[in-house]
Motif scaffolding. Structure first.
Motif, PDB file in Angstrom:
ATOM      1  N   ASP A  48      21.441  49.573  38.359  1.00 29.12           N
ATOM      2  CA  ASP A  48      22.523  48.482  38.363  1.00 29.12           C
ATOM      3  C   ASP A  48      22.730  48.024  37.037  1.00 29.12           C
ATOM      4  O   ASP A  48      21.702  47.162  36.540  1.00 29.12           O
ATOM      5  CB  ASP A  48      21.724  47.151  39.572  1.00 29.12           C
ATOM      6  CG  ASP A  48      22.508  46.126  39.404  1.00 29.12           C
ATOM      7  OD1 ASP A  48      23.577  45.817  38.585  1.00 29.12           O
ATOM      8  OD2 ASP A  48      21.996  44.975  40.013  1.00 29.12           O
ATOM      9  N   THR A 125      28.663  46.337  36.911  1.00 28.59           N
ATOM     10  CA  THR A 125      29.619  45.371  37.368  1.00 28.59           C
ATOM     11  C   THR A 125      30.431  44.603  36.467  1.00 28.59           C
ATOM     12  O   THR A 125      31.075  45.077  35.535  1.00 28.59           O
ATOM     13  CB  THR A 125      28.463  44.333  38.345  1.00 28.59           C
ATOM     14  OG1 THR A 125      27.506  44.056  37.524  1.00 28.59           O
ATOM     15  CG2 THR A 125      28.019  45.078  39.631  1.00 28.59           C
ATOM     16  N   GLU A 168      31.437  45.716  45.147  1.00 29.16           N
ATOM     17  CA  GLU A 168      30.274  44.953  44.931  1.00 29.16           C
ATOM     18  C   GLU A 168      30.000  44.113  45.930  1.00 29.16           C
ATOM     19  O   GLU A 168      28.778  43.811  46.578  1.00 29.16           O
ATOM     20  CB  GLU A 168      30.284  44.238  43.549  1.00 29.16           C
ATOM     21  CG  GLU A 168      29.156  43.608  43.036  1.00 29.16           C
ATOM     22  CD  GLU A 168      29.231  42.638  41.646  1.00 29.16           C
ATOM     23  OE1 GLU A 168      30.475  42.808  41.284  1.00 29.16           O
ATOM     24  OE2 GLU A 168      28.188  42.421  41.030  1.00 29.16           O
ATOM     25  N   ASP A 194      26.412  36.517  46.412  1.00 26.76           N
ATOM     26  CA  ASP A 194      25.805  36.937  45.356  1.00 26.76           C
ATOM     27  C   ASP A 194      26.191  36.252  44.145  1.00 26.76           C
ATOM     28  O   ASP A 194      27.419  36.161  43.990  1.00 26.76           O
ATOM     29  CB  ASP A 194      26.249  38.752  45.171  1.00 26.76           C
ATOM     30  CG  ASP A 194      25.426  39.257  44.084  1.00 26.76           C
ATOM     31  OD1 ASP A 194      24.777  38.650  43.301  1.00 26.76           O
ATOM     32  OD2 ASP A 194      25.702  40.444  43.988  1.00 26.76           O
ATOM     33  N   TRP A 432      23.716  44.998  45.785  1.00 27.45           N
ATOM     34  CA  TRP A 432      24.673  45.840  46.219  1.00 27.45           C
ATOM     35  C   TRP A 432      23.966  47.211  46.110  1.00 27.45           C
ATOM     36  O   TRP A 432      24.606  48.288  46.976  1.00 27.45           O
ATOM     37  CB  TRP A 432      25.867  45.695  45.460  1.00 27.45           C
ATOM     38  CG  TRP A 432      25.846  45.956  43.907  1.00 27.45           C
ATOM     39  CD1 TRP A 432      25.507  44.781  42.992  1.00 27.45           C
ATOM     40  CD2 TRP A 432      25.614  47.180  42.968  1.00 27.45           C
ATOM     41  NE1 TRP A 432      25.434  45.349  41.735  1.00 27.45           N
ATOM     42  CE2 TRP A 432      25.504  46.876  41.848  1.00 27.45           C
ATOM     43  CE3 TRP A 432      25.654  48.510  43.649  1.00 27.45           C
ATOM     44  CZ2 TRP A 432      25.106  47.869  40.951  1.00 27.45           C
ATOM     45  CZ3 TRP A 432      25.489  49.553  42.304  1.00 27.45           C
ATOM     46  CH2 TRP A 432      25.199  49.208  40.978  1.00 27.45           C
TER      47      TRP A 432
HETATM   48 CA    CA Z   1      24.796  41.578  39.653  1.00 24.96          CA
END
Ligand code: CA
Ligand code: CTP
Length: 492
Positions: A48, A125, A168, A194, A432
């Motif tokens: 991530d 992300t 996401e 989130d 995610w």
């Molecule tokens: Ca994150």
């Protein structure tokens, strides 16, 4: 004359021996054939690459289940030292280098003979979304560097890419509901909230939303035989670090060399650089002309004034839909329980406010009012082990979370307790990554799998009992062949 035991006739002895052998054989076959095989596992790894840091997660699931339908669990996680990969834009090779330690750990965690078949993914992300927007060639170089490192690993590297905000949000929702076993059972789902450093996601199923109003917010899934119309939205720049930049930008429009910030504690002071503060696409267009190089950032600790600044980063003026959250973004009526994770959890956990059944919205406001007003040196003494950057920002972060939830998403005193601040569900981190891997490895079937009617233990017990019953019925059925009653002496 010698009395003979009637059971000792050759017929009964043979029947008994055959019967016992048959029962033992039947039960043994039933147990062995259906015994859960010695547990072997398969593995999957997801990195991530967030805006503030990168984390590696290792998942495992039983290898013998058909189509990999066994339960997937997180077995290990590793936090990469240093900042997120987007921070290495000026020295991309360092982004690749930064992943080495966690990759080494992963090699030790996954059994060697599984290495080559273990898929490895990297998803980036909001930090990389912003870098890509600002300087796409720099973002390409960062990806090249991380890909080089990951290709060298013994795992089956499946690629590194930027997730869209929709992905996401949707995969976070899949993770939460998969771990809670809500999908398999077709139960009411849990929404997912989130909060990252650079973006924030809200995803939930609402009866009022079929995807026709604002289709760009719709994600449809068919999972275990159920259809879901998910509403999801990702707000770029509304992660807590970028929101802090926007709030500070709001306060530094006058190019002053000193600001008194109600979101920081009384007695807190720091020198900040104007160009560093404005070095982000979230605020760059607002950099005031003729600002000095630095400004003094002084705290005055006032929750109400802080909230007024925080509110000013949300735009509520236009909405072309039936209802909106903020910035003209459609949002259907909130529905059902919600799980709030990542920075929502870090912040609310620090402030001791995770239990929403005890801490109402009112209590949260009271707590923030007194917390923000606490002098900085007192906090430093009380929390000597907490990272200074985190400690300095919890007043802002708490205020931001409260404002985002209530003013932004329209949570009220009535439905605030529907939110649960969570870090993990049954040992796996909420986020995610798990949903992303489940999707890419096709581990959630569209249709409900056929399951045996009985669990293994019940099956074995019933087979054993039935075998014994049949045996005794058989013996009884042979009654006519039984020798005459034992009391009468038999003439041989
Ligand atoms: Ca994150
Ligand atoms: N104990 C901790 C750990 C992290 N943070 C803060 O939480 C935010 C990062 O949350 P995270 O979910 O890790 O964000 P990223 O995944 O890095 O960012 P994004 O999802 O936006 O890419 C950062 O502001 C960080 O300062 C915190 O306040 N307390």
């Amino acid at each position: 004359m010698k009395e003979k035991n009637p059971w000792h006739t050759p017929v009964t002895i043979i029947i008994t021996v055959i019967g016992v052998i048959a029962i033992v054989a039947l039960v043994t076959v039933a147990v062995l054939q259906n015994r859960p095989l010695l547990q072997k596992y398969k593995y999957g790894i997801v990195l991530d690459a967030g805006s503030s840091h990168t984390a590696l997660y290792i998942y495992e699931w039983p290898a013998e289940k058909d189509n990999n339908t066994g339960r997937v669990e997180q077995t290990h996680s590793c936090k990469v030292k240093g900042p997120g990969i987007s921070s290495y834009a000026a020295a991309p090779w360092k982004a690749g280098e930064s992943l080495r330690d966690c990759m080494r750990e992963a090699k030790l965690q996954v059994p060697k003979k599984r290495h080559h078949e273990t898929p490895l993914y990297l998803g980036a992300t909001a930090g990389m979304r912003l870098l890509n927007k600002e300087d796409s060639s720099a973002s390409d170089l960062v990806f090249k560097a991380v890909e080089e490192t990951l290709q060298k690993s013994p795992f089956s590297f499946q690629g590194a890419r930027i997730l869209s905000g929709q992905e996401e949000g949707a995969f976070g929702w899949v993770t939460v509901n998969y771990l809670d076993d809500r999908l398999k059972q077709g139960l009411e789902t849990t929404g997912a909230l989130d909060l990252g450093g650079a973006s924030t996601q809200i995803s939930f199923v609402s009866d009022n939303y079929d995807g026709s109003e604002s289709p760009s917010n719709a994600v449809t899934f068919r999972l275990y035989g159920n259809d879901y119309n998910l509403y999801t939205h990702s707000f770029l720049c509304y992660g807590k670090d970028q929101a802090l930049r926007m709030t500070l930008a709001q306060q530094t429009q006058g190019s002053s060399s000193e600001i008194s910030d109600p979101c920081f504690h009384p007695g807190y002071t720091d020198t900040r650089n104007y160009s560093v503060l404005y070095d982000s696409p979230c605020v760059s267009s607002r950099k005031p002309q003729g600002a000095p190089a630095t400004f003094i950032h002084r705290g005055i600790g006032n929750f109400q004034q802080c909230q007024a600044f925080v509110k000013s980063v949300f735009n509520f003026t236009h909405c072309k839909y039936s209802r909106c959250s903020f910035n003209g973004v459609f949002q259907p009526l909130l529905q059902g329980p919600f799980g709030a994770f990542s920075a929502y959890y870090f912040v609310m956990n620090f402030l001791n406010l995770t239990d929403t059944s005890i801490h109402s919205l009112e209590t949260v406001k009271e707590k923030l009012t007194s917390y923000c007003a606490t002098p900085w040196d007192q906090l430093r003494q009380r929390y000597p082990d907490v990272k200074i950057k985190y400690l300095a920002e919890y007043c802002f972060s708490g205020t931001y979370i409260l404002t985002l939830l209530t003013e932004g998403y329209n949570f009220t005193s009535e439905n605030y307790s529907n939110i649960k601040f969570i870090k993990k569900i049954k040992g796996s981190d909420a986020g995610w990554t798990l949903g992303y891997m489940l999707n890419l490895t096709n581990m959630i079937p569209a249709e409900a799998p056929d399951t045996p009617i009985l669990p293994h233990a019940s099956y074995v017990s019933i087979v054993s009992i039935m075998a014994i019953v049949i045996f005794f019925l058989f013996i009884l059925s042979l009654r006519p062949l039984w020798p005459r009653c034992s009391k009468q002496p038999q003439i041989v």
